[in-house]
Design a protein around this motif. Structure first.
Motif, short mmCIF file in Angstrom:
data_model
loop_
_atom_site.label_atom_id
_atom_site.label_comp_id
_atom_site.label_asym_id
_atom_site.label_seq_id
_atom_site.Cartn_x
_atom_site.Cartn_y
_atom_site.Cartn_z
N LEU A 1 -11.57 -16.66 2.38
CA LEU A 1 -12.12 -15.36 2.01
C LEU A 1 -11.00 -14.51 1.42
CD1 LEU A 1 -14.62 -13.47 2.08
CD2 LEU A 1 -13.77 -12.60 4.27
N GLY A 2 -11.29 -13.84 0.34
CA GLY A 2 -10.35 -12.91 -0.26
C GLY A 2 -11.03 -11.58 -0.53
N ARG A 3 -10.36 -10.51 -0.18
CA ARG A 3 -10.91 -9.17 -0.42
C ARG A 3 -9.77 -8.22 -0.81
NH1 ARG A 3 -14.93 -11.57 -0.65
NH2 ARG A 3 -16.85 -11.30 0.55
N THR A 4 -10.13 -7.15 -1.52
CA THR A 4 -9.19 -6.08 -1.85
C THR A 4 -9.68 -4.79 -1.20
OG1 THR A 4 -8.57 -7.11 -3.94
CG2 THR A 4 -8.08 -4.77 -3.68
N TYR A 5 -8.81 -4.15 -0.45
CA TYR A 5 -9.15 -2.92 0.26
C TYR A 5 -8.38 -1.75 -0.34
CZ TYR A 5 -11.07 -6.33 3.46
OH TYR A 5 -11.78 -7.37 3.99
N PRO A 6 -9.07 -0.62 -0.57
CA PRO A 6 -8.41 0.50 -1.26
C PRO A 6 -7.42 1.23 -0.37
CG PRO A 6 -10.63 1.12 -0.58
CD PRO A 6 -10.48 -0.34 -0.26
N TRP A 7 -6.40 1.80 -1.00
CA TRP A 7 -5.50 2.72 -0.32
C TRP A 7 -6.19 4.07 -0.15
CZ3 TRP A 7 -1.13 1.36 1.93
CH2 TRP A 7 -0.40 0.26 1.46
N GLN A 8 -5.79 4.81 0.85
CA GLN A 8 -6.16 6.22 0.92
C GLN A 8 -5.47 6.93 -0.25
OE1 GLN A 8 -4.08 9.03 1.86
NE2 GLN A 8 -5.83 10.43 1.80
N ASP A 9 -6.19 7.79 -0.96
CA ASP A 9 -5.73 8.31 -2.24
C ASP A 9 -4.35 8.96 -2.17
OD1 ASP A 9 -7.98 7.40 -3.52
OD2 ASP A 9 -9.00 9.35 -3.53
N ALA A 10 -4.15 9.85 -1.20
CA ALA A 10 -2.88 10.57 -1.13
C ALA A 10 -1.72 9.62 -0.84
CB ALA A 10 -2.95 11.66 -0.07
N LEU A 11 -1.97 8.62 0.00
CA LEU A 11 -0.93 7.65 0.33
C LEU A 11 -0.58 6.82 -0.90
CD1 LEU A 11 0.94 6.18 2.26
CD2 LEU A 11 -1.03 4.84 3.06
N ARG A 12 -1.59 6.38 -1.64
CA ARG A 12 -1.31 5.60 -2.85
C ARG A 12 -0.51 6.43 -3.85
NH1 ARG A 12 -2.83 4.97 -8.12
NH2 ARG A 12 -2.54 2.83 -8.89
N THR A 13 -0.90 7.68 -4.05
CA THR A 13 -0.19 8.52 -5.01
C THR A 13 1.28 8.62 -4.65
OG1 THR A 13 -2.18 9.81 -5.51
CG2 THR A 13 -0.04 10.86 -5.95
N ARG A 14 1.59 8.80 -3.38
CA ARG A 14 2.98 8.93 -2.97
C ARG A 14 3.74 7.61 -3.12
NH1 ARG A 14 7.14 11.25 -3.71
NH2 ARG A 14 8.60 11.67 -2.01
N GLU B 1 -0.06 0.28 9.08
CA GLU B 1 -1.38 0.50 9.66
C GLU B 1 -2.48 0.15 8.67
OE1 GLU B 1 -0.48 3.88 13.05
OE2 GLU B 1 -1.13 4.55 11.07
N ALA B 2 -2.27 0.47 7.39
CA ALA B 2 -3.26 0.10 6.38
C ALA B 2 -3.37 -1.41 6.24
CB ALA B 2 -2.88 0.73 5.03
N PHE B 3 -2.25 -2.11 6.32
CA PHE B 3 -2.27 -3.57 6.25
C PHE B 3 -2.98 -4.17 7.47
CE2 PHE B 3 0.81 -5.39 2.96
CZ PHE B 3 0.63 -4.32 2.09
N ALA B 4 -2.72 -3.61 8.63
CA ALA B 4 -3.39 -4.10 9.84
C ALA B 4 -4.90 -3.86 9.76
CB ALA B 4 -2.80 -3.41 11.07
N GLU B 5 -5.29 -2.71 9.22
CA GLU B 5 -6.72 -2.43 9.07
C GLU B 5 -7.36 -3.37 8.06
OE1 GLU B 5 -10.55 -0.77 9.31
OE2 GLU B 5 -8.84 -0.86 10.70
N LEU C 1 8.01 -1.34 2.18
CA LEU C 1 7.52 -0.64 3.36
C LEU C 1 6.38 -1.42 4.00
CD1 LEU C 1 7.40 3.08 2.14
CD2 LEU C 1 9.26 1.91 3.36
N GLY C 2 6.21 -1.19 5.31
CA GLY C 2 5.14 -1.84 6.06
C GLY C 2 5.71 -2.57 7.26
N ASP C 3 6.02 -1.83 8.31
CA ASP C 3 6.72 -2.35 9.48
C ASP C 3 5.94 -3.49 10.13
OD1 ASP C 3 8.09 -2.77 11.85
OD2 ASP C 3 8.03 -0.69 12.51
N GLY C 4 6.56 -4.68 10.19
CA GLY C 4 5.91 -5.83 10.80
C GLY C 4 5.62 -5.65 12.27
N ARG D 1 -0.89 -3.77 16.04
CA ARG D 1 -2.26 -3.32 15.78
C ARG D 1 -3.23 -4.51 15.63
NH1 ARG D 1 0.49 0.51 16.77
NH2 ARG D 1 0.64 2.49 15.60
N SER D 2 -2.76 -5.60 15.08
CA SER D 2 -3.66 -6.73 14.81
C SER D 2 -3.74 -7.72 15.95
CB SER D 2 -3.19 -7.48 13.55
OG SER D 2 -1.95 -8.13 13.79
N GLY D 3 -2.70 -7.77 16.79
CA GLY D 3 -2.64 -8.79 17.84
C GLY D 3 -2.31 -10.17 17.31
#
Length: 382
Positions: A43-56, A81-85, A130-133, A139-141
């Motif tokens: 399965l492959g999916r693309t999940y959007p960033w929250q707008d303000a976070l993506r802009t930064r 957190e976005a990656f875990a979600e 960025l994206g602390d492992g 968050r994901s277990g």
């Protein structure tokens, strides 16, 4: 609790364009010891960033400075957190429990890529995603492998591209010389001769400049199917000024990112008064010309180019690349059973598998590193 499936991995990446988090659930055919496994995208999916976070993130990625250490620390956690979600949503949709997954391979979000250290003293190369492992694992277990690029850079390499070994596994042919073309924010190629060493390198901007210019002048994050570019005409003089960038003639190994090819770089080469659609058409031509020129210079005998990445959905871009080199067949990796939208995410699942098996993830013939290296850091499951 049941043991994880030895061959089940999640791969996560947000590329140069930062247009979403690509997530891939992948099954490999072994427990992580074969050099060239069979793999299946479940399965492959693309999940959007929250707008303000993506802009930064885009601002930082194209050379902007962080406001403070506190901001960088916060962004590191927000990206994780976005990656875990994204992982949670992917597994929910697939009907797979986190306990079934052997590991996550997370690329993170690049905010600076300086493999030559050129911005400062030229003696301290680095790359930063960025994206602390720790946060993703907590968050994901699920055990998480992250920070893949920095070991290669420490070994004298560019830390990129990292997927040519997987491209060779999935798409090599002993009957013809091929190239795999990834059209993300930045374009990169993997050279797959019928016999001989695999090589790969970045060729320059694919979508990053077009996306940024399109957003500025239309409010849309990308130029769907090249429609904005199709409204304009090629500005040959502007194209010549863009192509005069010294980076384009550097020999491989080489890599680049938004910190070099951004709107300020473009603005410095405009004369003023250009029609926005004409600039978009010229940026599209820049992407096509630099891809074709690089392939022709490094593997002139190429007979088939297999394209993947978001740029595959820009029919006008593919037409212009094909026009630059009409004697070579250009087609999507989909024709060979590899989803063009999720090749990179699959690649980071594969890299996580390599790391857990104690196997190298880089190819020195691609990155220029002093030798093969096991990449990434492992963060145990919560």
């Amino acid at each position: 609790m049941a043991a994880p499936d030895a061959g089940l991995f999640v791969g996560l990446i947000s590329g140069t364009s930062a247009d979403g988090i690509d997530a891939a659930l992948v099954r490999f055919d072994d427990a992580g010891v074969a050099v060239a496994p069979q793999c299946e995208l479940l399965l492959g999916r693309t999940y959007p960033w929250q707008d303000a976070l993506r802009t930064r993130l885009v601002e930082l990625g194209q050379g902007g400075d962080a406001r403070s250490l506190e901001e960088l620390g916060t962004l590191d956690v927000q990206v994780a957190e976005a990656f875990a979600e994204a992982t949670r949503q992917l597994l929910d949709e697939a009907g797979v429990a986190p306990a079934q997954v052997r590991a996550i391979g997370s690329h993170g979000q690049t905010v600076r890529h300086r493999p030559d250290g050129a911005r400062h003293d030229g003696q301290h190369p680095f790359t930063w995603q960025l994206g602390d492992g720790n946060v993703i694992a907590e968050r994901s277990g699920i055990a998480t492998v992250a920070d893949f690029r920095r070991r290669d850079v420490a070994a004298g390499g560019h830390g990129a591209p990292l997927l040519p070994a997987l491209h060779a596994t999935l798409l090599h042919s002993a009957a013809e010389d091929r190239a795999v073309l990834n059209l993300g924010g930045i374009a990169n190629v993997t050279l797959l001769p019928a016999t001989g060493a695999v090589r790969g390198f970045d060729t320059g901007p694919a979508n990053c400049l077009m996306d940024a210019w399109c957003l500025r002048h239309t409010g849309r994050a990308f130029d769907a199917d090249g429609a904005f570019a199709a409204q304009g005409r090629l500005d040959a003089e502007l194209l010549a000024r863009l192509l005069d960038e010294p980076w384009f003639v550097l020999p491989p190994p080489k890599s680049t990112g938004r910190e070099q090819f951004h709107l300020d770089w473009l603005q410095a080469r405009l004369r003023g008064g250009e029609a926005p659609a004409d600039v978009q058409a010229t940026l599209l031509e820049l992407s096509a010309v630099t891809v074709a020129d690089a392939l022709r210079a490094q593997q002139p005998q190429t007979r088939r180019v297999l394209a993947c990445g978001g740029g595959v959905r820009n029919a006008r871009l593919l037409e212009r690349i094909a026009a630059q080199w009409p004697e070579t067949v250009l087609e999507s990796t989909a024709r060979y059973g590899v989803d063009p939208d999720f090749v990179e995410a699959m690649g980071f699942a594969w890299l996580a598998r390599q790391t857990l098996a104690g196997l190298p993830g880089n190819l020195p013939s691609v990155t220029g590193a002093r030798g093969p290296r096991v990449l990434g850091a492992v963060y145990a499951a919560a």
